[in-house]
Motif scaffolding. Structure first.
Motif, PDB file in Angstrom:
ATOM      1  N   ASN A   1      29.082 120.613 -24.817  1.00 38.83           N
ATOM      2  CA  ASN A   1      27.796 121.176 -25.182  1.00 38.83           C
ATOM      3  C   ASN A   1      27.993 122.607 -25.658  1.00 38.83           C
ATOM      4  O   ASN A   1      28.719 123.376 -25.033  1.00 38.83           O
ATOM      5  N   VAL A   2      27.330 122.958 -26.761  1.00 40.44           N
ATOM      6  CA  VAL A   2      27.536 124.282 -27.344  1.00 40.44           C
ATOM      7  C   VAL A   2      27.057 125.373 -26.411  1.00 40.44           C
ATOM      8  O   VAL A   2      27.681 126.414 -26.280  1.00 40.44           O
ATOM      9  N   GLN A   3      25.957 125.076 -25.709  1.00 41.34           N
ATOM     10  CA  GLN A   3      25.345 126.108 -24.864  1.00 41.34           C
ATOM     11  C   GLN A   3      26.264 126.513 -23.723  1.00 41.34           C
ATOM     12  O   GLN A   3      26.308 127.668 -23.326  1.00 41.34           O
ATOM     13  N   THR A   4      27.041 125.535 -23.202  1.00 40.30           N
ATOM     14  CA  THR A   4      27.963 125.843 -22.106  1.00 40.30           C
ATOM     15  C   THR A   4      29.018 126.841 -22.556  1.00 40.30           C
ATOM     16  O   THR A   4      29.311 127.814 -21.855  1.00 40.30           O
TER      17      THR A   4
ATOM     18  N   ASN B   1      28.762 128.857 -24.991  1.00 33.83           N
ATOM     19  CA  ASN B   1      28.062 130.113 -25.213  1.00 33.83           C
ATOM     20  C   ASN B   1      27.934 130.880 -23.899  1.00 33.83           C
ATOM     21  O   ASN B   1      28.169 132.093 -23.828  1.00 33.83           O
ATOM     22  N   ALA B   2      27.598 130.140 -22.824  1.00 32.22           N
ATOM     23  CA  ALA B   2      27.455 130.769 -21.511  1.00 32.22           C
ATOM     24  C   ALA B   2      28.780 131.348 -21.047  1.00 32.22           C
ATOM     25  O   ALA B   2      28.842 132.460 -20.517  1.00 32.22           O
TER      26      ALA B   2
ATOM     27  N   SER C   1      18.828 131.338 -25.139  1.00 34.46           N
ATOM     28  CA  SER C   1      19.684 130.485 -25.965  1.00 34.46           C
ATOM     29  C   SER C   1      20.629 129.658 -25.108  1.00 34.46           C
ATOM     30  O   SER C   1      21.090 128.601 -25.533  1.00 34.46           O
ATOM     31  N   ILE C   2      20.936 130.136 -23.907  1.00 34.89           N
ATOM     32  CA  ILE C   2      21.838 129.355 -23.053  1.00 34.89           C
ATOM     33  C   ILE C   2      21.059 128.341 -22.215  1.00 34.89           C
ATOM     34  O   ILE C   2      21.461 127.202 -22.072  1.00 34.89           O
TER      35      ILE C   2
ATOM     36  N   MET D   1      19.103 119.561 -26.752  1.00 30.69           N
ATOM     37  CA  MET D   1      20.410 120.088 -27.077  1.00 30.69           C
ATOM     38  C   MET D   1      21.524 119.192 -26.534  1.00 30.69           C
ATOM     39  O   MET D   1      22.568 119.028 -27.151  1.00 30.69           O
ATOM     40  N   GLU D   2      21.328 118.600 -25.347  1.00 35.46           N
ATOM     41  CA  GLU D   2      22.411 117.856 -24.694  1.00 35.46           C
ATOM     42  C   GLU D   2      22.690 116.523 -25.375  1.00 35.46           C
ATOM     43  O   GLU D   2      23.772 115.969 -25.217  1.00 35.46           O
TER      44      GLU D   2
ATOM     45  N   SER E   1      25.544 116.692 -28.118  1.00 37.50           N
ATOM     46  CA  SER E   1      26.943 116.997 -27.790  1.00 37.50           C
ATOM     47  C   SER E   1      27.852 115.810 -28.023  1.00 37.50           C
ATOM     48  O   SER E   1      29.038 115.955 -28.159  1.00 37.50           O
TER      49      SER E   1
ATOM     50  N   ILE F   1      25.177 126.025 -14.708  1.00 35.48           N
ATOM     51  CA  ILE F   1      25.616 127.085 -15.606  1.00 35.48           C
ATOM     52  C   ILE F   1      24.493 128.059 -15.926  1.00 35.48           C
ATOM     53  O   ILE F   1      24.722 129.246 -16.119  1.00 35.48           O
TER      54      ILE F   1
ATOM     55  N   THR G   1      24.511 132.040 -15.514  1.00 37.29           N
ATOM     56  CA  THR G   1      24.191 132.946 -16.619  1.00 37.29           C
ATOM     57  C   THR G   1      23.213 134.023 -16.176  1.00 37.29           C
ATOM     58  O   THR G   1      23.394 135.202 -16.489  1.00 37.29           O
TER      59      THR G   1
END
Lengths: 603, 104, 191
Positions: free
Chosen positions: A575-578, A580-581, B27-28, B99-100, B103, C89, C93
């Motif tokens: 996942n892109v967001q991970t 990014n985090a 964004s996260i 978003m998920e 992936s 996560i 964050t």
């Protein structure tokens, strides 16, 4: 011009090593060199060797020595380098000419053999090691290449390693050569030790230039028997390498090798290493007449025994091997009568003649006409009647003072003529003579022939003494006479006392020694349990360490990496967001650490 | 700028920082693609506030920061257009805006 | 520069509150409306800082144009509301964002020492809005002409690229299934 060539001599001598490494290591990394390229490069390297050595012989005046420090231990510096003088250049010239012609011959001979790239690689390795043995400036480097030459001989005899007879023969050859190697090593170590401790640390590197001083020092600082023993080790080494009387059996075993190997190593170049060692170390042996007499007796004894055995043997190659031993014995005789020049001429002339004889032997019971003519020509040369064979016999016979010795020498030359012509008759009767001939083989004959003529023209000698020629011609006539009456074929029982002796000696002695050692085990050690316990204690400690510390450590590391990889798999979910985090976390941690470091370190 | 002024440069800088941080967190954390795009715009706005603050407080004669902010607005618009087109294509394939789901 | 403290605090309160709200509202239309409020209040902040031109651009592009585009894309696509669990996560964050903000607060606080002497706050002169606009024009059309042109080129490239993507796809499809397309044409003619 000559400076350029002399300076680049070391590069040209190193060329065969590069070829060997390219072929063998390239095979290891599966880079395959084309066979034609291999042939071309090997021929080119030996041809370059011929050119440079010939040019250097014409131009050299004094000895030139290049040295590079190889091993440094406080004051003791072992040098690696080249010592170029007339003796080494002439021997190297003979080496390169013979190896060029033999390589040319083996291209046609080994054409249908599998994996013949290996054969050419070994030939190149031999060229390299023999050239550096000839040019070595001190005994240590000499020893290194002496060993390397033995190893190459072992590899080339056992080229067909799947054939049990040949691999066994190679092992026997190597084992008997080890005697000489050990003798040479002990001699070197003892001499170096004496020089280091008693001669004020000078001459400890045993360079060949200082041998006059070394011999006088050694004579002065040691008692006479010790000196004799030290010289005896060197003589033993030379005897083993040059296949003298008690040790000549390895040369018979070496005849299991291919024809080119016999022509290059076991007749011309490798076996002269012992004679070359004695020529290099002449100051050691000229000090007392006792040593010279020992060398003379060894030489004449070998010549007698081997020439008699050669006239009984029926295998073609083994007859030539006996004759090689006999001729090396004559070289020892020449050295013993202080005729080093005669020994050198005989060495080179014998090398050319004998490799020519080996090459012209029949293959698979077929012998072409030109081969046979070349063989007869070489046989007459070997018996000392034509071209290169004349000069050494002339000089040696002129300088023998003892009457019995001259009689024995005449007998040997008679036997030489006899057995070599007998071999010719055997070839004529046992193999069919065919007309067609191979052009490449013919070229190699012609090169060896040219070398023969060259030696003759360099050391010209007129017929002044009649006796050795008369004896040789008598031997030839006797052989022809026996051949006409068909007596020669009837002699076929060869006595092999020495072979049997060696084959029985080693296992029996080894068995006896191990039996006596087993008594110690059974009778003494097993009765005292404390000793057993103490002797087993270190093994137990090592076992404990291995089980409780090393194994656990290894399993700990592997478990940690397993767990880490499992967690890492969970983290990397695509996942892109991970990601990014992660980036954000890492950046914030880095900035915080930078600030903390700025606060802590700079203030 | 006199000492009596209550609002200083640092207030504006803190405002930009907080807006930027909210953009990053959004964004996260957020699942919806359009929410992610909006929070990226928040980040750009926070940077713009920083630019203009420095330009008007520290730059006496050139005002390069204003022009930089203008460029950022343009870049943000272009980036938004591309991102929305990608979102449109992905929605056609996956039929979701989470978003998920993108992936795999 | 106007720099009215009341305007600043009200606008900054709106910005922070509505940006947080736009993240945590579950209906996406509401979060878009919150984002519009955020963008407008940033334009007020810009005006407060003395840059009217930037304020107008902010209001025009971020206040009207961008929300309209996003709204259209929302209309095309989504009607669902997702209820998925917050992952580990995201907590991580938020934890590390505290570290981040502490670090940057420290940097801003010590930046007084890092700013050179030419940026002395006491020497700032008051500019009229006409002068600012003049400088703006000089910057765009003289100093940064190439960058400005590059930006416009980028926008045109984006538009052209977006159109070309679709065209290429169609072309590719037609290459694969030429015969099928022909059949379709014939059918269309018949119809």
């Amino acid at each position: 011009m000559q400076n350029i060539i002399l300076d680049n001599l070391s590069l040209i001598l190193l060329l065969p090593l590069w070829i060997f490494l390219i072929i063998m290591i390239g095979r290891f990394f599966s880079i395959y060199v084309n066979k034609k390229v291999i042939y071309l490069v090997t021929l080119l390297s030996s041809f370059l060797g011929i050119c440079t050595t010939a040019f250097s012989i014409a131009n050299i005046e004094d000895t030139i020595v290049w040295l590079y420090p190889f091993i440094k231990i406080n004051n003791f510096v072992l040098q690696f380098g080249l010592q170029v003088d007339k003796l080494s250049l002439i021997v190297a010239f003979a080496l390169f000419v013979i190896s060029f012609s033999v390589q040319l011959f083996s291209i046609s001979y080994m054409k249908n053999e599998k994996k013949n790239y290996r054969f050419f690689a070994y030939l190149n390795l031999f060229n390299f090691s023999m050239a550096f043995l000839i040019f070595s400036p001190n005994l240590f480097q000499f020893y290194v290449f002496w060993e390397l030459v033995g190893i190459v001989s072992y590899l080339l005899i056992g080229f067909d390693y799947k054939n049990i007879i040949k691999s066994d023969a190679s092992k026997r050859v190597f084992l008997i050569n080890r005697i000489g190697d050990v003798a040479l090593l002990t001699g070197i170590i003892v001499t170096s030790y004496y020089m280091f401790t008693y001669a004020n640390k000078t001459f400890a590197t045993l360079s060949f230039e200082d041998f006059n001083a070394i011999s006088t020092f050694l004579m002065a600082y040691t008692s006479t028997p010790v000196f004799y023993i030290i010289c005896g080790t060197f003589i033993t080494a030379a005897m083993v390498k040059s296949a003298q009387f008690p040790f000549y059996t390895w040369l018979q075993d070496a005849m299991e090798a291919k024809l080119p190997v016999s022509a290059l190593l076991h007749s011309a170049t490798m076996v002269i290493a012992g004679v070359y060692l004695i020529i290099r170390m002449m100051p050691f042996f000229t000090i007392t007449p006792v040593l010279m007499n020992i060398i003379i007796t060894i030489g004449i004894l070998t010549a007698l025994v081997c020439s008699i055995l050669a006239s009984i043997e029926t295998n073609f190659k083994k007859i030539l091997a006996y004759s090689t031993s006999a001729n090396l014995g004559l070289m020892f005789l020449a050295i013993g009568t202080e005729q080093v020049k005669a020994a050198l001429i005989l060495l080179i002339a014998h090398a050319f003649i004998k490799s020519g004889l080996f090459i012209s032997l029949p293959k698979e019971k077929k012998c072409s006409k030109i081969n046979f003519i070349f063989f007869i020509f070489g046989a007459i040369c070997l018996s000392g009647i034509l071209f290169a064979g004349i000069a050494p016999k002339e000089i040696i016979f002129a300088n023998i003072n003892n009457f019995a010795l001259s009689l024995l020498f005449m007998f040997v030359s008679f036997m030489t003529g006899f057995y070599i012509i007998r071999l010719g008759i055997l070839i004529y009767k046992n193999s069919e003579i065919i007309k067609d001939c191979n052009v490449v083989e013919l070229l190699s004959f012609i090169i060896l022939f040219c070398g023969n003529i060259l030696i003759y023209s360099m050391f010209r000698q007129t017929y002044t003494l009649a006796e050795p020629y008369a004896a040789a011609i008598g031997g030839i006539a006797f052989a022809l006479l026996l051949g006409k009456k068909n007596v020669i074929e009837k002699i076929n029982q060869t006595p092999k006392f020495l072979e049997k002796f060696y084959n029985n000696l080693v296992p029996r002695v080894y068995d006896k020694i191990s039996l006596w050692l087993s008594f110690i085990d059974n009778k003494i050690l097993s009765n005292y349990k404390l000793i057993l316990f103490i002797s087993k204690l270190p093994i137990k400690i090592v076992d404990w360490i291995e089980i409780n510390i090393m194994n656990k450590y290894v399993s700990f590391v592997s478990n940690i990496s397993k767990d880490l990889s499992r967690h890492d798999m969970l983290l990397q979910n695509g996942n892109v967001q991970t990601y990014n985090a992660y980036a954000f976390i890492i950046v914030s941690v880095i900035i915080a650490l930078m600030i903390i470091g700025y606060l802590v370190i700079l203030r | 700028m006199s000492d009596t002024d209550f609002v200083t440069m640092y207030h504006y800088l803190f405002l930009g920082l907080i807006l930027f941080l909210i953009g990053i967190i959004g964004s996260i954390v957020s699942k919806n693609v359009i929410k992610v795009l909006i929070s990226i715009e928040f980040m750009l706005t926070g940077i713009n506030i920083n630019f203009i603050t420095f330009a008007s407080y520290c730059d006496n004669y050139k005002f390069d920061g204003y022009i930089m902010a203008l460029f950022y607005v343009g870049l943000g618009a272009a980036e938004l257009a591309v991102a929305l087109y990608i979102f449109y294509l992905m929605f056609q394939k996956k039929e979701s805006d989470c978003m998920e789901d993108y992936s795999n | 520069m106007i720099n009215n403290s009341v305007v600043f605090f009200v606008a900054s309160f709106f910005i922070i509150c509505f940006s947080i709200l736009s993240l945590f509202l579950k209906n996406i239309i509401y979060s878009l409306l919150c984002a519009i409020i955020v963008f407008f209040s940033t334009s007020i902040i810009f005006y407060n800082l003395g840059s009217e031109y930037n304020a107008i651009i902010q209001a025009a592009i971020y206040g009207f144009a961008v929300p309209i585009i996003i709204g259209i894309s929302i209309m095309f696509t989504t009607k669902k509301i997702y209820n998925k669990k917050e992952s580990f996560i995201s907590f991580l964050t938020i934890f590390f964002s505290s570290l981040f903000i502490m670090a940057f607060v420290y940097i801003i606080m010590i930046s007084n020492a890092m700013i050179p002497n030419t940026f002395n706050v006491a020497n700032i002169q008051q500019f009229s809005s006409y002068d600012v606009l003049l400088e703006f024009a000089k910057g765009i059309f003289i100093n940064y002409v190439w960058a400005f042109e590059l930006l416009s080129l980028l926008l045109t490239v984006v538009i052209a690229g977006l159109t070309l993507f679709n065209k290429k796809e169609r072309h590719y499809k037609s290459k694969i299934g030429n015969e099928k397309l022909k059949i379709n044409h014939k059918e269309a003619e018949i119809v």
